[in-house]
Motif scaffolding. Structure first.
Motif: not given
Length: 504
Positions: A46, A123, A136
């Motif tokens: 993240d 994001r 990710t």
């Protein structure tokens, strides 16, 4: 946005964006906003919370405005309150003024920002777009390309499963240690800076007695920079001493000792600390075939001008309209050729200026600080640099950033342009455009904006009948008469023609 497990079949998309920091996040958002299908890859799980960029400017707010995200970002920002440069005796020798509430870009000229919050806005926007697939915990290991596209071989770092991504083009925005840069055999040109700095962020209480404005403290060996970031977040940066043990420098007890002249443990909480080696680097190759670089993958900027993040965002706005027009509008692939020439020269100017500014922090003077700040046109002083050779008319004022006036009704000009070329001209001039002029407007997707009284005043200030503006808000050309404008439209249309004869 689709959260996708590692797929068995290759993923296909228009553009693969490798690296989802602020530059990659903006690239992916701009691409998706045009309707292009995007696969966005990042090696982290993240958003990284390490202390990084803390400054953006009005130009970057225009990019957020283009995406409809400026108002969403604004609550996380603090308008720049000014800065001061102190000599070794603690005397103020130079200052920078606070930003006006509305600068030439239609937004305040300068803001402080906490980068993870900027990234969070980008994001979130990506995850609301259904044409974006986010991967990710994924690293790219290899790439190959042919006349039709790029194949990326990647791996999920949690499951160890391999996957392939097939894209028409790939953008490497994966930072200073860029895998994509390495895979296209691009190397940095080094302008000589290799300087470790200790960076620490704090959350302060009302007990802290520290400046309200950013402050540079001179020291012959270890100058320091204090930044009032946003809300109660404050940053201190220290140039490492010669032969300093950098692994121990970020130990909390050493950090507290270093900041003891300003704050103590009962006045603040240490949020995070890191060592950053400031470099001055520009890639010698920004494009290889269908693979292009952006952000720190293409350049590394020392932070003394607060332009590292801004420089990367300029890459994004410069690149995406070209990719869109090549993929969706059948523009020739050669439209991408000048991306690197324009951006590398522009970035180099900021990098060299920031590097020189860093050398003045040990012994600053008013003349040296003011001169270097004026070289990038800060807070209305001096002139911003011109792009390197590319798609603009240098004989008629092209290649520099446009201002953003408001209409009589208070509408910011970019709202009329969209993410397109825009021709702003008086009503009389617009009525005199020939049929061939209109064809050139159509072939390059130029939005014609007949000026109202307010925009007429803006044209008059520039001694212009018409001003042609690019999608990234840089001026293509400023034209005194209709004949000059007609020639410019023909030249611009030529960049979009696969057979140049169609625009003659």
């Amino acid at each position: 946005m689709t959260h996708q497990a590692v797929p068995v079949e290759p993923l296909t998309c228009d553009v693969a964006v490798v690296g989802l920091g602020p530059v990659g996040g903006l690239v992916a958002n701009l691409l998706a906003a045009t309707g292009l299908k995007v696969v966005a890859v990042d090696s982290e799980p993240d958003i990284m919370q390490l202390p990084r960029g803390v400054g953006i400017d009005g130009e970057i707010m225009r990019a957020m405005q283009t995406l409809g995200l400026a108002e969403e970002l604004e609550p996380f920002l603090k308008v720049f309150r000014g800065a001061q440069y102190l000599d070794a005796e603690g005397q103020v020798v130079a200052t920078r003024p606070p930003a006006n509430t509305a600068g030439t870009q239609g937004w305040p000229d300068r803001y402080n920002v906490h980068q993870p919050e900027l990234e969070a806005v980008l994001r979130k926007s990506l995850r609301d777009r259904h044409v974006v697939t986010e991967l990710t915990n994924t690293t790219v290991e290899a790439l190959s390309q042919d006349d039709q596209g790029v194949t990326l071989t990647a791996r999920n770092t949690l499951s160890e499963e391999a996957l392939q991504i097939r894209a028409k083009y790939t953008v490497g925005s994966d930072g200073g240690k860029s895998t994509i840069r390495r895979l296209i055999d691009s190397n940095y040109t080094d302008y000589g800076l290799n300087q470790p700095w200790i960076v620490a962020d704090f959350a302060v209480t009302d007990k802290a007695d520290i400046p309200d404005i950013n402050t540079h403290y001179a020291h012959p060996q270890s100058p320091a920079i204090y930044i009032h970031v946003v809300r109660n977040i404050r940053r201190f940066e220290f140039r490492a001493l010669p032969d300093e043990d950098l692994s121990r420098a970020i130990d909390p007890q050493n950090i507290w000792q270093r900041v003891s002249r300003w704050i103590t443990e009962d006045q603040a909480t240490l949020l995070r600390a890191a060592v950053y080696t400031h470099r001055s680097l520009v890639a010698d190759r920004w494009r290889k075939g269908r693979v292009l670089l952006a952000g720190d993958a293409a350049h590394q900027t020392p932070p003394f001008l607060g332009q590292g993040l801004c420089t990367g965002v300029r890459d994004a706005t410069n690149l995406v309209w070209r990719l869109r027009d090549v993929i969706l509008r059948d523009a020739p692939d050669s439209l991408l050729d000048s991306y690197g020439t324009e951006r590398s020269a522009h970035a180099e100017h900021f990098i060299k200026t920031a590097t020189e500014l860093g050398t003045k922090l040990t012994k600053p003077t008013k003349d040296s600080i003011d001169l270097l700040n004026s070289r990038v046109g800060r807070e209305g002083r001096g002139t911003p640099p011109r792009l390197g050779p590319g798609i603009f008319d240098p004989q008629h004022g092209g290649g520099v950033l446009s201002s953003q006036p408001r209409t009589v009704d208070g509408v910011l000009m970019d709202e009329l342009l969209g993410y397109e070329f825009g021709l702003v001209m008086g009503q009389q001039g617009a009525s005199q455009l020939l049929e061939t002029d209109k064809q050139h407007l159509e072939s390059a997707n130029v939005q014609l904006v007949p000026a109202d009284v307010s925009l007429d005043d803006w044209l008059a200030e520039n001694n212009a009948t018409a001003i042609l503006i690019r999608p990234d808000r840089y001026i293509y050309g400023i034209y005194e008469d209709l004949a000059q404008c007609t020639r410019a439209l023909q030249e611009l249309a030529g960049n979009y023609a696969r057979d140049v004869s169609v625009v003659k």
